[in-house]
Scaffold this active site. Structure first.
Site, short mmCIF file in Angstrom:
data_model
loop_
_atom_site.label_atom_id
_atom_site.label_comp_id
_atom_site.label_asym_id
_atom_site.label_seq_id
_atom_site.Cartn_x
_atom_site.Cartn_y
_atom_site.Cartn_z
N LYS A 146 60.37 20.16 12.90
CA LYS A 146 59.40 19.16 12.04
C LYS A 146 58.28 18.72 13.00
CE LYS A 146 62.87 15.73 13.68
NZ LYS A 146 64.21 15.05 13.44
N TYR A 151 36.99 0.60 30.31
CA TYR A 151 37.09 -0.54 29.32
C TYR A 151 37.71 -1.62 29.93
CZ TYR A 151 35.21 2.21 25.36
OH TYR A 151 34.16 3.05 24.56
C1 LIG Z 1 65.26 15.58 14.49
C2 LIG Z 1 66.71 15.75 13.92
C3 LIG Z 1 67.35 16.57 14.65
C4 LIG Z 1 66.91 17.15 16.22
O1 LIG Z 1 67.18 16.11 17.12
P1 LIG Z 1 66.97 16.45 18.67
O2 LIG Z 1 67.37 15.17 19.35
O3 LIG Z 1 65.44 16.67 18.71
O4 LIG Z 1 67.51 17.82 19.00
C5 LIG Z 1 68.67 16.93 14.14
N1 LIG Z 1 69.15 16.44 12.99
C6 LIG Z 1 68.47 15.77 12.55
C7 LIG Z 1 68.81 14.96 11.01
C8 LIG Z 1 67.20 15.25 12.70
O5 LIG Z 1 66.39 14.47 11.94
#
Ligand SMILES: *Cc1c(COP(=O)(O)O)cnc(C)c1O
Length: 342
Positions: free
Chosen positions: A34, A237
């Site tokens: 994702k 800045y």
């Molecule tokens: C993002 C996510 C993961 C992965 O988690 P990590 O800590 O990056 O391994 C697994 N399950 C769900 C439902 C998630 O939203």
């Protein structure tokens, strides 16, 4: 010289996949890609992870999944959308052979679904597992504190085991994220869903190599200007850095628009291999680093890589590695992307 260059090492993704598969002790590994593969580039990471033995991909949204489905090499990949889908998206998911999560409301038909039970995350998830429908292919939950709270994590794992005990064994049971996979062998069930560890970043904010993981991303730029400040001169800045004696600074042409966050002032980068502190206010397109003398324009700067870690930047910014990498602008006209397979 590229002003902002990201190098993704597909070999590191593959080896991290293999390491996680070993930790998962026989369970399948589903690669979580994702948010553009945690900023690393979803399609490239997906192909490497599948090459390393992952058997499915997980994303948060139907649009993310459709983008992956359009990649020829991913035409047949299993893709699970973990976040909610509206009615139109359920139709899109069906047409694109995606899998969805049912975490509330009616269970969609005609598309493969995973029933999500809330064992303590207190977010998405059904409070009771319904009897599985014909479209159900999996049952899942999500761990709230696998990186920090063993008691609660074990409680969640127990609750999940009990909730899924009597179910048909063709339903894939999955609950573990990266931290769960690495620290709780009993959490592996039939599949694990790993994100952060796949990228070689620690879920615990510590050194990822302690878990046998290799950082997969390098970020590089260069010194575009070396400037001598006289006593009392400032850079940037708000004049947040003022020289109290004559000093050299290097101006590096990346800033918060590239993902070098404003709260990363004080972190370190490498200038020609030497650790240097980032000083003053981070601008949209520039940062300043302390030097111990003049350096040539074009001197290489490593922002991530060679011991400069995402975890260290996250500590300075009082956040987690996840937020640093998902904020990197690796895929726009501002950056060059290099794919390597080492
Ligand atoms: C993002 C996510 C993961 C992965 O988690 P990590 O800590 O990056 O391994 C697994 N399950 C769900 C439902 C998630 O939203």
């Amino acid at each position: 010289m590229e002003r902002s260059s990201f190098t993704l090492d597909l070999g590191a993704i593959r080896r991290n996949t293999e390491t996680l598969l070993r930790a998962a002790g026989g369970a399948e590994l589903w690669a979580v890609v994702k948010a553009n593969g945690y900023g690393h580039g979803a399609a490239d990471v997906a192909r490497a992870a599948l090459g390393g033995g992952a058997t499915a991909l997980c994303v948060a949204t139907v649009n993310e999944a459709l983008e992956l489905r359009a990649v020829p090499a991913l035409d047949d990949a299993r893709i699970l959308v973990m976040g909610p889908a509206n009615e139109r998206e359920v139709g899109d998911a069906r047409a694109a052979r995606l899998e969805l999560v049912a975490a509330s409301g009616p269970i969609p038909e005609g598309v493969r679904v995973h029933l999500k039970v809330d064992t303590g995350m207190g977010r998405w998830g059904l409070s009771e597992l319904p009897s599985p429908t014909r479209s159900a292919v999996g049952v899942m939950s999500h761990l709230a504190a696998a990186e920090s709270d063993p008691n609660f994590t074990n409680l969640q794992i127990d609750r999940f085991r009990e909730a899924t005990a009597g179910l048909d064994h063709t339903l894939a049971r999955h609950v573990a994220n990266s931290a769960g996979t690495l620290r709780y062998p009993g959490a592996s069930f039939d599949a694990v869903r790993c994100g952060i560890a796949l990228y070689g970043i620690s879920a615990f904010g510590s050194d990822p190599t302690l878990d046998g993981l290799e950082p997969a991303l390098r970020w590089e730029s260069y010194v575009a200007l070396a400037k001598r400040l006289e006593t009392g001169d400032s850079t940037g800045y708000g004049r947040r850095y003022t020289a109290d004696e004559p000093a050299w600074i290097g101006v590096v042409p990346v800033g918060y628009a590239d993902g070098f966050r404003r709260d990363m002032t004080g972190t370190s980068v490498l200038v020609d291999g030497a650790r240097r502190r980032v000083v003053g206010t981070v601008s949209m397109d520039a940062i300043a680093v302390e030097l111990d003398g003049e350096v040539a324009v074009g001197t290489p700067v490593t922002l991530v890589g060679d011991g400069i870690s995402v975890e260290e930047h996250a500590r300075v910014a009082d956040t987690i590695g996840y937020e640093i990498v998902t904020g990197l602008d690796t895929s726009s006209a501002r950056a060059k992307r290099v794919i390597q397979d080492a």
